[in-house]
Enzyme design. Sequence first.
Site, PDB file in Angstrom:
ATOM      1  N   ASP A 126      40.096  37.325  35.639  1.00 51.91           N
ATOM      2  CA  ASP A 126      38.732  37.501  36.154  1.00 51.91           C
ATOM      3  C   ASP A 126      38.657  37.207  37.655  1.00 51.91           C
ATOM      4  OD1 ASP A 126      36.055  38.096  36.014  1.00 51.91           O
ATOM      5  OD2 ASP A 126      35.458  36.178  35.140  1.00 51.91           O
ATOM      6  N   GLU A 153      32.563  45.093  26.270  1.00 53.59           N
ATOM      7  CA  GLU A 153      31.361  44.960  27.105  1.00 53.59           C
ATOM      8  C   GLU A 153      31.533  45.612  28.475  1.00 53.59           C
ATOM      9  OE1 GLU A 153      32.704  42.458  25.302  1.00 53.59           O
ATOM     10  OE2 GLU A 153      31.108  42.407  23.799  1.00 53.59           O
ATOM     11  N   LEU A 172      60.257  40.188  25.944  1.00 52.28           N
ATOM     12  CA  LEU A 172      58.851  39.774  26.030  1.00 52.28           C
ATOM     13  C   LEU A 172      57.980  40.862  25.434  1.00 52.28           C
ATOM     14  CD1 LEU A 172      56.432  38.123  27.367  1.00 52.28           C
ATOM     15  CD2 LEU A 172      56.818  39.508  29.406  1.00 52.28           C
ATOM     16  N   HIS A 214      40.320  45.354  42.045  1.00 47.02           N
ATOM     17  CA  HIS A 214      41.073  45.709  40.834  1.00 47.02           C
ATOM     18  C   HIS A 214      42.506  46.126  41.196  1.00 47.02           C
ATOM     19  CE1 HIS A 214      37.510  45.218  38.536  1.00 47.02           C
ATOM     20  NE2 HIS A 214      36.908  46.310  38.950  1.00 47.02           N
TER      21      HIS A 214
HETATM   22  C1  IPE Z   1      36.143  39.408  30.909  1.00 51.16           C
HETATM   23  O1  IPE Z   1      35.717  39.424  32.232  1.00 51.16           O
HETATM   24  C2  IPE Z   1      36.845  40.685  30.580  1.00 51.16           C
HETATM   25  C3  IPE Z   1      38.101  40.897  31.290  1.00 51.16           C
HETATM   26  C4  IPE Z   1      38.710  40.060  32.057  1.00 51.16           C
HETATM   27  C5  IPE Z   1      38.713  42.177  31.055  1.00 51.16           C
HETATM   28  P1  IPE Z   1      34.198  39.782  32.589  1.00 51.16           P
HETATM   29  O2  IPE Z   1      34.071  39.610  34.046  1.00 51.16           O
HETATM   30  O3  IPE Z   1      33.834  41.092  32.039  1.00 51.16           O
HETATM   31  O4  IPE Z   1      33.418  38.638  31.804  1.00 51.16           O
HETATM   32  P2  IPE Z   1      31.908  38.165  31.846  1.00 51.16           P
HETATM   33  O5  IPE Z   1      31.069  39.307  31.355  1.00 51.16           O
HETATM   34  O6  IPE Z   1      31.583  37.809  33.257  1.00 51.16           O
HETATM   35  O7  IPE Z   1      31.837  36.979  30.960  1.00 51.16           O
HETATM   36  C1  IPE Z   2      38.007  41.189  36.147  1.00 48.55           C
HETATM   37  O1  IPE Z   2      37.382  41.077  37.383  1.00 48.55           O
HETATM   38  C2  IPE Z   2      38.430  42.600  35.845  1.00 48.55           C
HETATM   39  C3  IPE Z   2      37.691  43.242  34.737  1.00 48.55           C
HETATM   40  C4  IPE Z   2      36.797  42.671  34.009  1.00 48.55           C
HETATM   41  C5  IPE Z   2      38.011  44.619  34.450  1.00 48.55           C
HETATM   42  P1  IPE Z   2      35.849  41.349  37.555  1.00 48.55           P
HETATM   43  O2  IPE Z   2      35.650  42.788  37.889  1.00 48.55           O
HETATM   44  O3  IPE Z   2      35.078  40.874  36.376  1.00 48.55           O
HETATM   45  O4  IPE Z   2      35.495  40.449  38.817  1.00 48.55           O
HETATM   46  P2  IPE Z   2      34.188  39.601  39.088  1.00 48.55           P
HETATM   47  O5  IPE Z   2      33.957  38.726  37.909  1.00 48.55           O
HETATM   48  O6  IPE Z   2      33.086  40.578  39.266  1.00 48.55           O
HETATM   49  O7  IPE Z   2      34.488  38.816  40.319  1.00 48.55           O
HETATM   50 MG    MG Z   3      34.238  39.096  35.923  1.00 50.84          MG
END
Ligand code: IPE
Ligand code: IPE
Ligand code: MG
Length: 246
Positions: free
Chosen positions: A21, A68, A132, A38
């Site tokens: 995240d 989600e 792995l 990303h």
């Molecule tokens: C969780 O991250 C999903 C992934 C890392 C793929 P999100 O950024 O979507 O989670 P929430 O919605 O903030 O909890």
């Molecule tokens: C995690 O990073 C990647 C996915 C959920 C695909 P985010 O895109 O959720 O990054 P933040 O949480 O907005 O910083």
């Molecule tokens: Mg996120």
Amino acid sequence: MSLLDQIDRTKLPSHIAIIMDGNGRWAKKRGLLRNLGHKSGAKSVKQVVEACAEINVKYLTLYAFSTENWNRPKLEVELLMKLLISSLKKELKTLQKNNIKLTTIGNVDSLPKSVHKELMDVIEKTKKNKKLTLSLALSYGSREELIKTIKEISLKVKNNLISPENIDISVINNHLYTRNLPDVDLLIRTSGEQRISNFLLWQIAYAELYFTEVLWPDFTKENLFEAILNYQNRERRFGKTSEQLN
Ligand code: IPE
Ligand code: IPE
Ligand code: MG
């Protein structure tokens, strides 16, 4: 002594799962578009995958796209899918070289055809690899997985293939996407958020949780080693007392 040297190779977590995240915030901090976060995150994926192969962690499961996440802006979803295809193409060589088997968990049929095709291709080509097992959670949601599991077991009960008295932990395990994976030992989440976000709810029942402020694109091998060292300094009691363990 380096972090790597401090790791006790006899006490490695067998299965590490990571909620990757913070890509968006990483980009925002630099005045960049989320998509570049990303892209940069893909480099961290390569780092942790190689690190796990290097130290002999057997299972690594990465949360790459949740059920989600389909609710994000259409363009971001499209770019994530494109990134997935290009990363799979680009990293096949790394997987082969390091003897890594790719698998996936989640509702992969809901992915665009082009992603599905590339994914199946890499899975097929790496299926004999042994060092792995790398599982990518794609269009994965734990609640959806549990609903699917309950439906499949119910149908078997209805058709007299299983009797309700015989439903136990292993029956449930054998119907999950993770049927070929052991329980998670160490769950890592980056970016400072302290929540599970619908990831592996059943499988983390006794996992050690590790939260770090580091944003996913900044996460390196060293950060992974830090998490493993932290894990190795914990006492996993599984309900017993400390005295019983020693
Ligand atoms: C969780 O991250 C999903 C992934 C890392 C793929 P999100 O950024 O979507 O989670 P929430 O919605 O903030 O909890
Ligand atoms: C995690 O990073 C990647 C996915 C959920 C695909 P985010 O895109 O959720 O990054 P933040 O949480 O907005 O910083
Ligand atoms: Mg996120």
